[in-house]
Scaffold this motif. Structure first.
Motif, short mmCIF file in Angstrom:
data_model
loop_
_atom_site.label_atom_id
_atom_site.label_comp_id
_atom_site.label_asym_id
_atom_site.label_seq_id
_atom_site.Cartn_x
_atom_site.Cartn_y
_atom_site.Cartn_z
N GLU A 151 0.83 -1.21 0.00
CA GLU A 151 0.00 0.00 0.00
C GLU A 151 0.86 1.26 0.00
N ILE A 152 2.11 1.14 0.46
CA ILE A 152 2.98 2.31 0.46
C ILE A 152 3.34 2.75 -0.97
N LEU A 212 1.14 3.12 -3.22
CA LEU A 212 0.02 3.94 -3.69
C LEU A 212 0.03 5.28 -2.94
N ASP A 213 0.78 6.23 -3.47
CA ASP A 213 0.75 7.56 -2.87
C ASP A 213 -0.54 8.26 -3.29
N TRP A 214 -0.75 9.52 -2.82
CA TRP A 214 -2.00 10.22 -3.14
C TRP A 214 -2.16 10.43 -4.63
N ARG A 215 -1.05 10.68 -5.32
CA ARG A 215 -1.12 10.89 -6.76
C ARG A 215 -1.63 9.63 -7.46
N LYS A 216 -1.08 8.46 -7.12
CA LYS A 216 -1.48 7.21 -7.77
C LYS A 216 -2.92 6.86 -7.38
N ARG A 217 -3.28 7.11 -6.12
CA ARG A 217 -4.66 6.80 -5.71
C ARG A 217 -5.65 7.67 -6.47
#
Length: 776
Positions: free
Chosen positions: A603-604, A606-611
């Motif tokens: 899950e690390i 998936l930063d905010w940009r990727k999410r």
């Protein structure tokens, strides 16, 4: 008591001092059979003493290996006259000879050295050689290597002297239990060129072919454990053959009782002798199998044939496979013949035979390759020639016998002299026949291949048409009315989708091996495969025990085959053979979203940009399904496990087995069969069976909460004291929607404020949040 211990130690020391030279017999010493005496070479390799062969009570003096488990005798003294009891004694006589005496002191065997000396001793060497030498200056008077029995050890020299007639040869045992001299002998013979032979009762039984400086050219295979062979021809007429072995290998040659020479080495793992080479491996190796002017080929059904230009001497015997009478020349040679017709005869020529074991009775000359042919052509007595770079020019003027055809690349080219008419017949006719056969074979092969391809394609086409017809019939039984799926069950439209062969898919997945399994769903297992063009695919295979079946399979084929969008997984084709139902998709290397979102290690990534990109991609896919595609599609099973990620973590919506198509004038529909995943279903759909675009939007809202929080909504359902994500959202709805200063609200606003181009997806996000809010 202390004195006794001291005396015992002293006695032991004295005994050790008395038996220092355990490998030597001096004039004052002897080996007695009844006392089980023996001597051992200095390195402990060989032992000498009295022994009895297997299944025999006779006693012999011999040498055998000391440090291996298999009792292997390599030398025997006085093989023709054994001892009948254990009274034998080996000692040195007064004249310095080694002698074996019986119980009556009679000499049964002697080293028989004429110029012996009284001061001598016998020593057993680590090479297996027993030497009798003069003690003063160490001159060797006699050695067992000069009179071997049936075994040749690595440092032994097999030799012959054509002037004196002296020979060092191996002689076989009569049987495994009788070391007396058998029927076979093995050695080398030097005439014009040196060859090695095995003789049976004095007649040639096997021949190696001439020595070319490195090997005998008539032996196709050599033992692998030897470093090199060596053959030395001295000016005094002596020739001797040696073979050095690989370092530390325990090996020897043995002439068996059946007349074959075998190379053996000791396999310490198996604790047994391993036979790695035999001189004779087929009947063609037997000397003169096919008679005079015959050639033997062990790879042919009829092993014997006449040389080119020759025919059987006795056709009836030849047809009965009795080849002893050999062959005779078919057409007389021109050379040396008196021409009475007054016409000039055409000169003889040579026919080339490749990879041959050259005949016996070879004559050697120093001529080069070109001169060798001319030299033979000018000599009317010369009937064949051959040239080998190591051996030189070889010619034959006598009967050609013991010729063999090799098939492993060894041997040399042999040129047979024939009349000119034989050259015409065997040249032009052979070329014409060969060319005709080759061209005919090529045409027949091409025609056969094309016919086979046409038949195979025709059968495959008919088979697929039949299976598709049955498939469509089965589908219409499940869907009697086209209203259920609009107008998309048209068989012609279904057939537009590429069909894959089951065999091809089984090969791509290694017969659906467990190691290629990507996962298991309600439809059945999903496998990873690779087609012949290295394209990776994902294969969803309908399980016979699945709760889903033909309806879901057909639904997915009909729906997704008509959709093309970057955020929808692409369907490559399907397979409908026999009872198999499979869907073939593009392969997603990062699998599904839940594999990243709910894994603490992934899950690390998936930063905010990727999410946000994932949320935006799902929103674009839903917008396409609901508004932009030519069909209005309600997915009905939108969840994290149905969102696949490509190599760049771009989302793609998958699994359209539950999807429904809406007509242009429809806004919602009812169903008695509620399908999907609890936790993602809207309340009106779960409880009343009513579904519409809002059903997918509700699922998208749950999906959005899971992406933002990293928590699974369904993980709370079995905990009575805990609330689901929707429950938490209900508790904090005022904070989320009316207090934008809160962290989560700030984070969401920040995401959508980061780029004006991303504002489109905000509507879907807000819609999802409001949809969830409206149910709280």
């Amino acid at each position: 008591m202390g004195r006794l211990n001291f005396l015992s130690v002293l006695c032991c020391l004295c005994l050790n001092l008395c038996v220092v030279a355990v490998d030597t017999i001096r004039s004052s010493q002897s080996i007695k059979d009844k006392d089980n005496d023996y001597i051992i070479s200095n390195g402990g390799v060989f032992k000498m003493g009295f022994f009895s062969p297997v299944n025999s009570t006779n006693r012999y003096l011999g040498i055998w290996y000391n440090n291996i488990s298999a009792f292997t005798v390599v030398w025997v003294a006085k093989r023709q006259k054994p001892l009948k009891d254990s009274s034998g004694v080996l000692t040195t006589s007064e004249d310095g000879n080694l002698v074996v005496l019986n119980g009556q002191k009679e000499i049964l065997w002697s080293s028989n050295v004429n110029n012996s000396v009284a001061n001598s001793s016998a020593q057993l060497l680590d090479s297996g050689n027993l030497v009798l030498k003069e003690n003063t200056i160490g001159t060797i008077l006699w050695e067992s290597f000069k009179i071997p029995s049936h075994t040749s050890l690595p440092e032994m020299e097999i030799s012959t002297n054509e002037r004196t007639g002296e020979k060092v040869q191996l002689t076989s045992w009569k049987s495994p239990s009788d070391p007396s001299i058998g029927s076979f002998t093995a050695g080398i013979y030097r005439q014009s060129l040196t060859q090695s032979f095995i003789w049976k009762d004095g007649r040639p039984y096997f021949r190696s072919g001439p020595w070319n400086g490195q090997m005998f050219i008539g032996i196709p295979v050599y033992p692998v454990f030897h470093d090199r062979f060596g053959l030395v021809d001295n000016q005094d007429g002596t020739s001797y053959l040696t073979a050095s072995t690989v370092k530390d290998s325990l090996s020897h040659y043995v002439l068996t009782t059946q007349g074959n020479t075998e190379a053996r080495y000791w396999d310490s793992v198996k604790e047994d002798w391993e036979v790695v080479w035999k001189a004779m491996v087929s009947v063609c190796d037997v000397y003169g199998t096919c008679g005079a002017f015959g050639s033997c080929n062990s790879m042919s059904s009829l092993i014997c044939s006449c040389l080119e230009g020759f025919e059987p001497n006795n056709t009836e015997e030849w047809n009965r496979q009795n080849w002893t009478s050999g062959c005779v020349r078919r057409t007389p040679l021109q050379c040396g013949r008196v021409n009475t017709s007054g016409e000039a005869g055409k000169m003889d020529g040579f026919l080339k035979l490749k990879m041959m074991k050259v005949p016996d009775f070879v004559e050697w000359s120093a001529a080069q390759e070109d001169d060798c042919r001319q030299q033979c052509l000018q000599n009317c007595s010369c009937i064949a020639y051959a040239f080998d770079s190591g051996t030189g020019c070889m010619t034959w003027t006598r009967t050609l016998i013991d010729t063999q055809k090799f098939s492993n690349g060894r041997g040399v080219d042999l040129y047979i002299r024939v009349a000119h008419s034989e050259l015409d017949t065997n040249g032009d006719v052979r070329k014409i026949v060969t060319i005709t056969v080759i061209i005919g074979t090529i045409f027949i092969s091409i025609f056969t291949y094309l016919l086979w391809r046409w038949i195979a394609k025709h059968k495959a086409r008919r088979k697929k048409e039949k299976e598709m017809l049955m498939f469509n019939r089965e589908a219409h039984k499940k869907f009697p009315s086209e209203d259920m799926l609009g107008d998309n069950l048209n068989p012609g439209k279904v057939q537009e989708l590429p069909l894959f062969d089951f065999v091809k898919l089984a090969s791509a997945t290694n017969n659906f091996h467990e190691s290629n399994k990507l996962g298991q769903g309600g439809f059945g297992p999903v496998y990873r495969g690779k087609l012949s063009d290295v394209q990776e695919i994902a294969i969803k295979r309908l399980s016979k025990t699945s709760g889903q079946g033909l309806e879901e399979f057909m639904n997915e084929v009909v729906v997704i085959s008509k959709l093309q969008h970057r955020n929808l997984v692409r369907l490559l084709g399907c397979c409908v053979e026999r009872e198999e139902r499979m869907l073939i998709y593009e392969y997603m290397p990062n699998k599904s979203l839940d594999a990243f979102l709910f894994d603490s290690r992934k899950e690390i990534l998936l930063d905010w940009r990727k999410r946000f990109n994932i949320i935006e991609g799902i929103g674009r896919g839903l917008l396409y399904l609901h508004r932009d595609s030519r069909l209005r599609i309600i997915h009905r099973d939108l969840k994290t496990s149905n969102i696949l990620l490509d190599k760049d973590l771009n989302p793609k919506i998958s699994d359209f087995g539950m999807a429904r198509i809406f007509r242009s004038n429809e806004d919602q529909a009812n169903t008695n069969r509620v399908v999907g995943t609890y936790g993602y279903m809207s309340p009106e759909y779960a409880m009343e069976g009513r579904f519409s675009e809002k059903s997918d939007v509700f699922s998208f809202g749950v999906l959005l909460l899971e992406i933002v929080s990293g928590r699974k909504n369904s993980s709370f359902y079995h905990d009575e004291e805990s609330m689901s994500l929707l429950g938490h959202l209900s508790t904090f709805k005022k904070s989320i929607f009316h207090q934008p200063h809160l962290k989560i609200s700030f984070g969401i606003e920040k995401i959508f404020a980061s780029s004006p181009a991303q504002a489109k997806a905000k509507g879907s996000l807000t819609l999802g949040l409001h949809c969830c809010k409206s149910r709280m």
